[in-house]
Design an enzyme around this catalytic site. Structure first.
Site, PDB file in Angstrom:
ATOM      1  N   ARG A  57       0.832  -2.282   5.731  1.00 57.93           N
ATOM      2  CA  ARG A  57       0.595  -1.729   7.054  1.00 57.93           C
ATOM      3  C   ARG A  57       0.461  -2.844   8.082  1.00 57.93           C
ATOM      4  O   ARG A  57       0.029  -3.961   7.754  1.00 57.93           O
ATOM      5  CB  ARG A  57      -0.635  -0.826   7.079  1.00 57.93           C
ATOM      6  CG  ARG A  57      -1.969  -1.475   6.818  1.00 57.93           C
ATOM      7  CD  ARG A  57      -3.124  -0.508   7.058  1.00 57.93           C
ATOM      8  NE  ARG A  57      -2.904   0.804   6.471  1.00 57.93           N
ATOM      9  CZ  ARG A  57      -3.753   1.827   6.617  1.00 57.93           C
ATOM     10  NH1 ARG A  57      -4.863   1.682   7.308  1.00 57.93           N
ATOM     11  NH2 ARG A  57      -3.488   2.997   6.052  1.00 57.93           N
ATOM     12  N   LYS A  81      -5.867   6.054  -7.108  1.00 55.00           N
ATOM     13  CA  LYS A  81      -4.774   6.992  -6.878  1.00 55.00           C
ATOM     14  C   LYS A  81      -3.765   6.911  -8.018  1.00 55.00           C
ATOM     15  O   LYS A  81      -3.332   7.947  -8.553  1.00 55.00           O
ATOM     16  CB  LYS A  81      -4.091   6.687  -5.543  1.00 55.00           C
ATOM     17  CG  LYS A  81      -3.031   7.690  -5.150  1.00 55.00           C
ATOM     18  CD  LYS A  81      -2.346   7.303  -3.846  1.00 55.00           C
ATOM     19  CE  LYS A  81      -3.281   7.254  -2.682  1.00 55.00           C
ATOM     20  NZ  LYS A  81      -2.555   7.072  -1.392  1.00 55.00           N
ATOM     21  N   LYS A  93      -2.486  -3.554  -1.878  1.00 53.72           N
ATOM     22  CA  LYS A  93      -2.232  -3.232  -0.477  1.00 53.72           C
ATOM     23  C   LYS A  93      -1.967  -4.522   0.273  1.00 53.72           C
ATOM     24  O   LYS A  93      -2.526  -5.577  -0.047  1.00 53.72           O
ATOM     25  CB  LYS A  93      -3.440  -2.529   0.150  1.00 53.72           C
ATOM     26  CG  LYS A  93      -3.086  -1.624   1.311  1.00 53.72           C
ATOM     27  CD  LYS A  93      -2.429  -0.356   0.803  1.00 53.72           C
ATOM     28  CE  LYS A  93      -2.220   0.655   1.903  1.00 53.72           C
ATOM     29  NZ  LYS A  93      -1.681   1.932   1.397  1.00 53.72           N
ATOM     30  N   ASP A 128       3.879   1.814   5.039  1.00 54.68           N
ATOM     31  CA  ASP A 128       2.550   2.295   5.376  1.00 54.68           C
ATOM     32  C   ASP A 128       2.505   2.418   6.893  1.00 54.68           C
ATOM     33  O   ASP A 128       3.549   2.380   7.552  1.00 54.68           O
ATOM     34  CB  ASP A 128       1.466   1.342   4.843  1.00 54.68           C
ATOM     35  CG  ASP A 128       0.120   2.033   4.651  1.00 54.68           C
ATOM     36  OD1 ASP A 128      -0.529   2.324   5.664  1.00 54.68           O
ATOM     37  OD2 ASP A 128      -0.273   2.299   3.504  1.00 54.68           O
ATOM     38  N   SER A 159       8.572   8.517   2.647  1.00 53.33           N
ATOM     39  CA  SER A 159       7.667   9.177   1.697  1.00 53.33           C
ATOM     40  C   SER A 159       6.934  10.370   2.289  1.00 53.33           C
ATOM     41  O   SER A 159       6.145  11.018   1.591  1.00 53.33           O
ATOM     42  CB  SER A 159       6.625   8.166   1.203  1.00 53.33           C
ATOM     43  OG  SER A 159       5.816   7.715   2.294  1.00 53.33           O
ATOM     44  N   THR A 163       4.600  13.020   0.114  1.00 50.32           N
ATOM     45  CA  THR A 163       3.151  12.950   0.316  1.00 50.32           C
ATOM     46  C   THR A 163       2.625  14.313   0.750  1.00 50.32           C
ATOM     47  O   THR A 163       1.608  14.796   0.241  1.00 50.32           O
ATOM     48  CB  THR A 163       2.797  11.892   1.369  1.00 50.32           C
ATOM     49  OG1 THR A 163       3.297  10.620   0.954  1.00 50.32           O
ATOM     50  CG2 THR A 163       1.286  11.785   1.541  1.00 50.32           C
ATOM     51  N   ALA A 250      -4.420  11.864   9.664  1.00 51.56           N
ATOM     52  CA  ALA A 250      -4.275  10.701  10.536  1.00 51.56           C
ATOM     53  C   ALA A 250      -4.946   9.514   9.852  1.00 51.56           C
ATOM     54  O   ALA A 250      -4.890   9.395   8.627  1.00 51.56           O
ATOM     55  CB  ALA A 250      -4.879  11.005  11.902  1.00 51.56           C
ATOM     56  N   ALA A 272      -4.784  11.769   4.752  1.00 47.86           N
ATOM     57  CA  ALA A 272      -5.353  10.508   5.218  1.00 47.86           C
ATOM     58  C   ALA A 272      -6.072   9.779   4.086  1.00 47.86           C
ATOM     59  O   ALA A 272      -6.628  10.409   3.175  1.00 47.86           O
ATOM     60  CB  ALA A 272      -6.328  10.754   6.365  1.00 47.86           C
ATOM     61  N   ASN A 273      -6.064   8.460   4.149  1.00 46.84           N
ATOM     62  CA  ASN A 273      -6.835   7.652   3.210  1.00 46.84           C
ATOM     63  C   ASN A 273      -8.267   7.492   3.705  1.00 46.84           C
ATOM     64  O   ASN A 273      -8.521   7.507   4.913  1.00 46.84           O
ATOM     65  CB  ASN A 273      -6.203   6.261   3.057  1.00 46.84           C
ATOM     66  CG  ASN A 273      -4.902   6.294   2.321  1.00 46.84           C
ATOM     67  OD1 ASN A 273      -4.779   6.884   1.254  1.00 46.84           O
ATOM     68  ND2 ASN A 273      -3.879   5.653   2.881  1.00 46.84           N
TER      69      ASN A 273
END
Length: 361
Positions: A57, A81, A93, A128, A159, A163, A250, A272-273
């Site tokens: 990201r 996950k 990440k 991301d 994705s 998702t 979001a 959302a994460n």
């Protein structure tokens, strides 16, 4: 000779931050390229189940500490996950510091790709927030350890749909637990965020016969949704709207000590994460009769797609695995009920069992 004592630090350092009581991060790489100005962090949380996989990201973080905190938190979530979804991957990440509207360039992504290559296959990057398939295509020119490349170059593409499909399946499992049926027809769902996941979720919910209330900070995203789905009601907020299901899609942290008391939904399930600003807030939700499907269970569809692209699965095989998110969510919910714990605790316990078993092999 006596050694001089080091002065105490005002805040925990990097090596303190990467530790965790259960599973400390295994590798954190700070990446700087003077020519392009690239400043990035690659965080690898676990390799117990296989190579770490997780998106890259780009955000204009306030400082390096904020970027590090995000990378560490997100990579740990990716471990859970992957483990929850039954994938043979660990969690990783990457974050690039900067405004994606200003810093993105071919040269910057090639520099980042070289840093990914230096990890020797331990980390597989993907899209991301702030990155798209075209960016992955550039990265893929310097390393094969990348997913979500465009279909034009043999990748699996965006994705967002997978998702959203995983979120829908997790939502159906949650609905079955709360109302005795997995059918969403007639249910009112508040979708917060109309980006690539939220927009696709609206489309899927519409096909399921659900009533949708939606919101986004982007006027363009709202207009797109209004045009495609005129029956969707746009609201200032959906978190405290009279809905059956709240779907945060979001950025994370929308459920905090203030907002948790305003939620009217009986089911929280979104893309959302890190939806909970504090994990302890799940106890508050549970105390109010609200079922939370853990974010890393519900939004695993994109990760499943990335793993499928790396493994060479067909699109049909990937979709079948994404639809199995229903079974994963149901297993977590049932385990929580039978064990007398929250779904967050249950999902972590199930994932921990899998990780520990791999570490002991």
């Amino acid at each position: 000779m006596t050694s001089e004592a080091l002065p105490p630090t005002a805040t925990p350092g990097v090596f303190d931050n990467v530790e965790h009581a259960d599973f400390p991060h295994q590798r954190v790489a700070f990446c700087y390229d003077r020519r392009t100005g690239l400043r990035a962090i690659i965080a690898i949380h676990s390799l117990a189940l296989g190579p770490a996989i997780g998106g890259c990201r780009i955000r204009p973080y306030a400082d390096e500490n904020a970027a590090l905190a995000d990378a560490l938190r997100l990579s740990r979530s990716m471990t859970y996950k992957a483990a929850s979804a039954g994938l043979d991957h660990g969690g990783g990440k990457a974050v690039i510091i900067g405004d994606p509207a200003n810093v993105k360039s071919r040269e910057l992504f090639e520099a980042f790709g070289r840093f990914v290559e230096e990890q020797g296959g331990r980390y597989i990057t993907a899209c991301d927030v702030g990155t798209v398939c075209d960016d992955m295509d550039i990265i893929g020119g310097v390393t094969r350890h990348v997913a979500f490349r465009s279909t034009a170059v043999g990748g699996s593409g965006d994705s967002g749909l997978n998702t959203a499909l995983g979120v829908l399946q997790a939502m159906r499992a949650g609905a079955e637990a709360q109302w005795g049926t997995a059918e969403l027809t007639g249910r009112t769902v508040g979708v917060e965020g109309l980006g690539k996941v939220g927009y696709n979720l609206v489309s899927l919910l519409h096909a399921e016969g659900a009533q949708v209330v939606a919101t986004d900070v982007s006027a363009a995203a709202i207009e797109r949704t209004r045009t495609e789905f005129p029956e969707v009601r746009i609201a200032e907020s959906v978190l405290d709207a009279p809905v059956d299901i709240y779907a945060p899609c979001a950025l994370g942290g929308t459920i905090d000590t203030t907002t948790v008391e305003r939620i009217t939904a009986r089911l929280v399930c979104g893309g959302a994460n890190n939806q909970l600003a504090d994990p302890a807030l799940e106890n508050t939700l549970a105390g109010r009769g609200v079922l939370w499907v853990p974010d890393y269970v519900a939004n695993a569809g994109g990760l499943i797609q990335a793993a499928g692209e790396v493994a060479g699965w067909t699109a049909d095989a990937t979709s079948k695995d994404v639809e199995a998110v229903f079974d994963t969510a149901k297993r977590v919910i049932d385990f929580a009920r039978d064990s007398g714990v929250t779904t967050g605790v249950a999902s972590r316990q199930l994932a921990d069992q899998r990780i520990r078993a791999a570490e002991s092999d």
